[in-house]
Scaffold this active site. Structure first.
Site: not given
Length: 279
Positions: A152-153, A156
């Site tokens: 998820h990170e 980004h």
């Protein structure tokens, strides 16, 4: 008095028109990543004054400073086994980034574990990452759940969400600069300050979080991690009690809607997981 008001209004209108013209001419529409199987296809607006290279350079400088401070406080990678576990998972995910953007395969990816009670993790522009021990100790994630949060990170960073948000911040600052040119009040734009704010202070947008969720589960699935672990991870995040909200939820809000979307995304990329998990 009436004349003064008219002059003031006229100046205000001229400022707004000038600001709008400057901002419109200084933005470009880009597609930072391919859509992948999950289908991320939103176009993004980036300010021409906020280049990818400049933001990555600033991120690298800030990251180096954070690591230096953590090392001085004996809070950097204090558990060798824990650090190796995180890095092994991250490396499997990094090998999949070419699906979304081939150039990211040559980024100087780096991940470290910082000793802190905060339940948090993040990835800066260019792939500089950190996982906090508070997340590992309080959430007790499985490898697949840890892959979900790291993926998820990473998403980004791949989608350049920080650059997009800094562009918005800088655009607002440019408007203030135009205003200051008329009023003499003074306004400054600081790339480093804006990066810190969007990374660690301001809450993430629903659109950015959804994109990172979906792209993160595809990265995990392609790396051989069960994408459904993202659902159990965010449920754990939402249920973490003790009277205090996990730090990560201040910038990564959780909700029933989000979990429902994750369930759909996980189901969509499950064939990729099954293919990757074959012996």
């Amino acid at each position: 008095m009436q004349l003064s008001v008219k002059r003031c209004c006229g100046a205000g209108i001229r400022v707004m028109v000038l600001a709008a013209a400057v901002l419109a001419s200084g933005c470009s529409v880009v597609q930072t990543t391919a859509g992948g199987d999950i289908g991320i296809d939103r176009k993004q607006y980036m300010a021409s004054g906020v280049s990818e290279a400049a933001l990555q350079q600033e991120a690298s400088a800030q990251y180096a400073q954070m690591l230096s401070q953590a090392k001085a406080q004996k809070a950097l990678n204090v558990d060798a086994g824990q650090t190796q576990r995180v890095r092994n998972i991250a490396q499997r995910l990094i090998r999949q980034v070419g699906v979304f953007r081939p150039d990211a395969q040559s980024w100087q990816w780096e991940i470290n574990v910082l000793h802190s009670d905060e339940v948090n993790a993040w990835c800066m522009p260019g792939g500089k990452m950190a996982v906090y021990t508070g997340l590992i100790q309080k959430i007790k994630p499985t490898d697949a759940e840890l892959a979900a949060i790291i993926g998820h990170e990473m998403a980004h960073a791949l989608r350049e969400h920080a650059r997009e948000r800094v562009s918005q911040q800088m655009a607002a600052g440019l408007g203030l600069a135009v205003l200051s040119a008329v009023t003499g009040s003074g306004a400054a734009m600081d790339l480093g300050q804006n990066l810190s704010e969007v990374m660690f202070t301001l809450p993430g947008s629903r659109t950015h979080e959804t994109e990172a969720d979906r792209m993160g589960v595809e990265l995990a699935a392609r790396a051989g991690y069960d994408p459904h672990a993202a659902v159990s991870l965010w449920r754990k995040m939402a249920q973490l009690g003790g009277g205090s909200q996990p730090e990560i939820l201040s910038t990564h809000p959780s909700s029933a809607t989000r979990i429902a979307d994750l369930e759909q995304a996980a189901a969509r990329v499950e064939p990729l997981y099954r293919q990757a998990a074959k012996p």
